[in-house]
Design an enzyme around this catalytic site. Structure first.
Site, PDB file in Angstrom:
ATOM      1  N   LYS A   1     -20.981   0.863  -1.088  1.00  0.00           N
ATOM      2  CA  LYS A   1     -20.417   0.551  -2.398  1.00  0.00           C
ATOM      3  C   LYS A   1     -21.541   0.127  -3.340  1.00  0.00           C
ATOM      4  CE  LYS A   1     -16.469  -1.966  -4.336  1.00  0.00           C
ATOM      5  NZ  LYS A   1     -15.378  -2.916  -4.039  1.00  0.00           N
TER       6      LYS A   1
ATOM      7  N   GLU B   1       0.470  -6.800   1.921  1.00  0.00           N
ATOM      8  CA  GLU B   1       1.344  -7.767   1.268  1.00  0.00           C
ATOM      9  C   GLU B   1       2.610  -8.051   2.062  1.00  0.00           C
ATOM     10  OE1 GLU B   1      -1.340  -5.984  -1.763  1.00  0.00           O
ATOM     11  OE2 GLU B   1       0.006  -5.133  -0.244  1.00  0.00           O
TER      12      GLU B   1
ATOM     13  N   ARG C   1       5.084  -5.050  -3.501  1.00  0.00           N
ATOM     14  CA  ARG C   1       4.918  -4.323  -2.245  1.00  0.00           C
ATOM     15  C   ARG C   1       5.512  -5.075  -1.061  1.00  0.00           C
ATOM     16  NH1 ARG C   1       0.334  -0.627  -2.444  1.00  0.00           N
ATOM     17  NH2 ARG C   1      -0.435  -1.356  -0.445  1.00  0.00           N
TER      18      ARG C   1
END
Length: 642
Positions: free
Chosen positions: A289, A375, A403
């Site tokens: 990243k 979640e 979610r």
């Protein structure tokens, strides 16, 4: 003189078909120029930087090998899609990213045929790609046809159960489907959980391809130069945990790990997969990243999200802060409460920085749990903590709490467990647009029996609501607060629990009462200042609670005024609807009360500044002023000109 990078190869590419004419050497130059163009663009707009830089070579390879848009390329979350947008006919608008009337910061079906599936939340790509694959085989979209279906999913998104549900189904169906696991060892925050550890073991201490691609069934799909090495490695590794075991048990052929920044490897492998793959296959690519931009590589979050910045130094151009953020105030308040109560624990789902729980974790590491992008698990885990005698604060963004809604209903509300839900990013949030707006939590929580639902009008109220949630031990509670800075009110030294279901009077007036729930209170007060110049002084009250309602306050306002207006940063069906139900049940409308409810409109509002978005929603001070004048029947100059 332009400060944009020189991009002679990229200038030759308007759509991916143009890449078919480039040699592999030219594709490497294209990747370098694409990285420079991405950095330059994000420096002027702000946005997600690190994720896109990590997939530059992968983006080039995918578009060079596959035939998009007929081949459906689906980016999970899609915050890494800026390079993809540059290559797919949107380079001329790339410096409008995340701005009003500009490009979305995520994939969006209405924006381009090269975005076959919209995204912004995680772990949806494999399910969507499988849907395309089945539609293809059943003759869907015959006028265009569907080719290969490719899902690119990050390692962080693999912590969500939905990814495994999709892989389990895909393995059972056996459809030709390509999943690329973009493994950069982090999503937004550093990775957590057993899956991250498992992926790390796949490539730790060994060369990429030769010694880890020996998983059963995958060797024949490797490029020729690697096949012999892989076969030799098979005997060495046969008694160890094989790289592809988990994925193969789900029915996928596994290839990898491969170096996601080595374009030679990627091009050769993808061409082989395109020509020879039959059923579902997973390619495990290792990336970094923020790759290729030192300020991103050196930052803790690898340049995940950035305000506008200086390309040379990486220094962000943030406006000076006038007040602490609501998120930081929440974190500090929770730490203060935790210092007095060792039963308080904090739970988040891969958002420790965004929710402020990184600060809590530093002080109370054994009492803070980041469960990854999961979640549903976060909510039920919190329910278990509550049932076990702890006081969990399950901190999620409003848009992500959606979610885990079934778990909120089934595992928390029905059992009346005292889980506390701090809801960050309530209301409209700006550049992330509709996918991240906290529009619905008032409606979907306030309709649940036994729930206490609060909204902070300012940062001082937030401090008191943290204390209130701590004190509620007989059922679930939630308190919502917006993104960004507070309004600069005087802060209390400590939080004091509020009386449940009781609002507060802000200003006494006549004729019309405005009952505000949440952070529109400051706009209400601005509107009141304008109205006073017309000789109209509205009564203003802060509801504090959407559930339970302050019946006495509401009925008093209704009895003493011609009109009552509610206002909230939420969708239809929320606070205003509950007030209207109370007034109807009490027969108040029979006596001629004029009632209006100002809510978010029944549309999804695209990205812009929060100020512009609330103008679009007609929830700013001028619109509140106009609503008061309308309900009182006061004709305005604008109405006369109408």
């Amino acid at each position: 003189m332009s400060d944009r990078p020189e991009t002679p190869t990229l200038d030759r590419v308007t759509v991916p078909a143009d890449m078919k004419r480039l040699s592999d050497a030219e594709l490497k130059r294209l990747a370098d120029e694409l990285r420079a163009e991405t950095i330059s663009a994000v420096s002027t707009t702000g946005g997600h930087l690190g994720a896109g830089l990590g997939v530059i070579e992968l983006t080039v390879a995918l578009h060079a090998v596959f035939d998009t848009p007929k081949d459906r390329l689906i980016w999970d979350v899609s915050h890494q899609c800026y390079p993809h947008k540059i290559l797919t006919g949107r380079r001329d608008r790339i410096r409008t990213l995340r701005q009003k009337d500009g490009l979305s910061g995520f994939t969006k079906r209405s924006e381009s045929p090269f975005d076959p599936f919209g995204a912004a939340h995680s772990s949806t790509s494999i399910s969507a790609a499988l849907g395309f694959a089945v539609a293809r085989d059943l003759g869907g979209a015959p006028e265009h046809g569907i080719g290969d279906c490719i899902a690119v999913i990050g390692d962080g998104a693999m912590s969500a159960g939905m990814a495994y549900e999709a892989m389990n189904n895909a393995g059972h169906l056996g459809k030709r489907l390509i999943v690329i696991l973009n493994d950069n060892e982090m999503s937004i925050a550093p990775p957590v959980g057993a899956m991250s550890s498992y992926l790390s073991r796949l490539y730790a201490g060994a060369p990429f391809q030769e010694f880890k691609a020996a998983a059963k069934g995958a060797v024949s799909l490797l490029p020729e130069p690697f096949q012999q090495g892989a076969k030799r490695a098979k005997d060495i590794l046969k008694h160890s945990v094989m790289g592809g075991t988990l994925f193969e048990e789900l029915g996928f052929s596994y290839v990898g790990p491969v170096d996601g920044h080595d374009l030679d490897q990627l091009l050769t492998l993808l061409r082989t997969v395109k020509s020879r793959a039959t059923g579902p296959i997973l390619i495990h690519a290792i990336t970094q990243k923020g790759k290729g931009y030192a300020p991103a590589e050196d930052s803790a979050d690898r340049g995940h999200a950035r305000a506008k910045f200086d390309v040379v130094t990486g220094e962000q151009k943030k406006a000076p802060s006038n007040a602490p953020s609501y998120t930081k105030i929440f974190a500090n308040s929770l730490m203060a409460e935790a210092a007095q109560d060792d039963k308080i624990v904090a739970v988040t789902a891969a958002m420790p920085d965004g929710t402020g729980l990184d600060l809590f974790a530093e002080r109370y590491p054994s009492r803070c749990f980041d469960v990854g992008i999961a979640e549903q698990h976060a909510v039920t885990f919190s329910a278990g903590l509550a049932a076990g005698g702890m006081k969990p604060f399950c901190a999620l963004y409003s848009t992500f709490l959606q979610r885990g809604y079934d778990q909120v209903v089934h595992d928390v509300a029905i059992q009346r467990l005292p889980v506390r839900f701090p809801i960050d990013r309530a209301g409209l949030v700006g550049a992330d647009g509709a996918t991240h707006a906290g529009s619905f939590d008032i409606a979907y929580l306030a309709n649940l029996p036994g729930f206490v639902v609060m909204a902070a009008a300012d940062e001082a109220e937030l401090v008191h609501m943290v204390a209130t949630a701590r004190a509620i031990d007989d059922g679930p509670s939630a308190f919502r607060f917006p993104r960004g800075e507070g309004v600069g009110v005087e802060m209390p030294e400590t939080g004091v629990p509020l009386e449940i279901g009781k609002g507060r009077m802000i200003q006494e007036g006549s004729r019309v009462a405005i009952l505000s729930f949440g952070a529109r209170l400051q706009e209400v007060q601005l509107a009141s200042e304008k109205l006073s110049q017309r000789g109209i002084t509205p009564t203003i009250a802060d509801a504090r609670f959407a559930k339970p309602l302050d019946r006495d306050l509401i009925l008093r306002l209704a009895a003493e005024h011609e009109a009552l207006i509610t206002i909230e940063e939420g969708a239809i069906g929320g606070f205003g609807s509950h007030v209207a139900q109370l007034l109807a049940d009490e027969g108040v409308f029979d006596h001629g009360l004029k009632f209006r409810s100002m809510v978010l409109p029944d549309i999804f509002i695209d990205q812009s500044s929060p100020t512009d978005m609330y103008e679009t929603a007609r929830l700013s001070a001028p619109h509140i002023e106009a609503k008061v004048l309308e309900v009182l029947g006061v004709e305005t100059l604008a109405a006369r000109r109408g």
